[in-house]
Design an enzyme around this catalytic site. Structure first.
Site, PDB file in Angstrom:
ATOM      1  N   GLN A   1       7.267   8.996   0.202  1.00  0.00           N
ATOM      2  CA  GLN A   1       5.738   9.737   0.466  1.00  0.00           C
ATOM      3  C   GLN A   1       5.238   9.062  -0.642  1.00  0.00           C
ATOM      4  OE1 GLN A   1       5.933  13.940   0.753  1.00  0.00           O
ATOM      5  NE2 GLN A   1       4.621  14.134  -1.170  1.00  0.00           N
ATOM      6  N   GLY A   2       3.886   8.772  -0.382  1.00  0.00           N
ATOM      7  CA  GLY A   2       2.953   8.349  -1.287  1.00  0.00           C
ATOM      8  C   GLY A   2       1.448   8.860  -1.145  1.00  0.00           C
ATOM      9  N   TYR A   3       0.568   8.729  -2.214  1.00  0.00           N
ATOM     10  CA  TYR A   3      -0.693   9.335  -2.149  1.00  0.00           C
ATOM     11  C   TYR A   3      -1.539   8.181  -2.164  1.00  0.00           C
ATOM     12  CZ  TYR A   3       1.480  13.920  -2.719  1.00  0.00           C
ATOM     13  OH  TYR A   3       2.044  15.114  -2.528  1.00  0.00           O
ATOM     14  N   LEU A   4      -2.347   8.282  -1.294  1.00  0.00           N
ATOM     15  CA  LEU A   4      -3.609   7.305  -1.201  1.00  0.00           C
ATOM     16  C   LEU A   4      -4.773   7.592  -1.782  1.00  0.00           C
ATOM     17  CD1 LEU A   4      -3.054   6.348   2.605  1.00  0.00           C
ATOM     18  CD2 LEU A   4      -2.119   5.106   0.707  1.00  0.00           C
TER      19      LEU A   4
ATOM     20  N   VAL B   1      -1.239   5.325  -4.822  1.00  0.00           N
ATOM     21  CA  VAL B   1      -1.200   5.446  -6.296  1.00  0.00           C
ATOM     22  C   VAL B   1      -0.283   5.897  -6.986  1.00  0.00           C
ATOM     23  CG1 VAL B   1      -3.924   5.503  -6.298  1.00  0.00           C
ATOM     24  CG2 VAL B   1      -2.646   7.457  -6.078  1.00  0.00           C
TER      25      VAL B   1
END
Length: 165
Positions: free
Chosen positions: A28-31, A82
């Site tokens: 899981q990553g945040y854009l 990010v």
């Protein structure tokens, strides 16, 4: 409009493993990440992937919109995340009419185990299983967004992870 209503707890011990499903890996990553909204991408070990927009500042309830996307696109998007791409295995446990999601973190948060229960209403009072510890709803140190964007290298808390027993 979709609404996410959930409570979050630390997990105490390992008794939950006896009642959990086999689990699925998640990256899981945040854009995009702001105080009141986030756009995240997830890939699952079973081949699914999704893009999720969350809007709201309260810890218990937020608007949530989730869209299935192509796994190749999601994997490429993770390159642009990010902060840290979180790694975890999510397990599910059915308990007294509620589904509990238990996230066992890997990577830099290895050893941290969090249980979340999604509710239909903020007034719902699920029975708390005996393997659930201290409630951390609203404690930003346990927010996936904060964990992903944190510059810390040890973990989100100043206390030991409650995994004995």
């Amino acid at each position: 409009m979709a609404k996410e209503i959930e409570r979050k707890f630390l997990v105490s011990g390992k008794r939950w493993r006896h009642v959990a499903d086999a689990g699925v890996t998640i990256r899981q990553g945040y854009l995009v990440a702001m105080d009141d909204r986030s756009l995240r991408v997830r890939t699952y070990g079973d081949g699914r992937s999704c893009l999720t927009l969350k809007i709201g500042k309260t810890a218990l309830s937020r608007d949530e919109y989730e869209f299935d996307i192509d796994i190749g696109v999601a994997t490429d998007m993770l390159r642009h995340a990010v902060g840290t791409v979180l790694e975890k295995v999510r397990y599910e446990v059915e308990h007294e009419g509620f589904t509990w999601e238990i996230d066992e973190y890997g990577g830099r948060y290895s050893g941290l185990v969090i249980a979340e229960v999604e509710l239909d209403s903020e007034a719902d009072l699920p029975e708390i299983p005996d393997w659930v510890g201290r409630e951390v709803t609203g404690d930003d140190r346990y927010s996936n967004q904060v964990m992903a964007l944190s510059a810390a290298t040890t973990g989100p808390v100043d206390e030991p992870h409650p995994q004995s027993g």
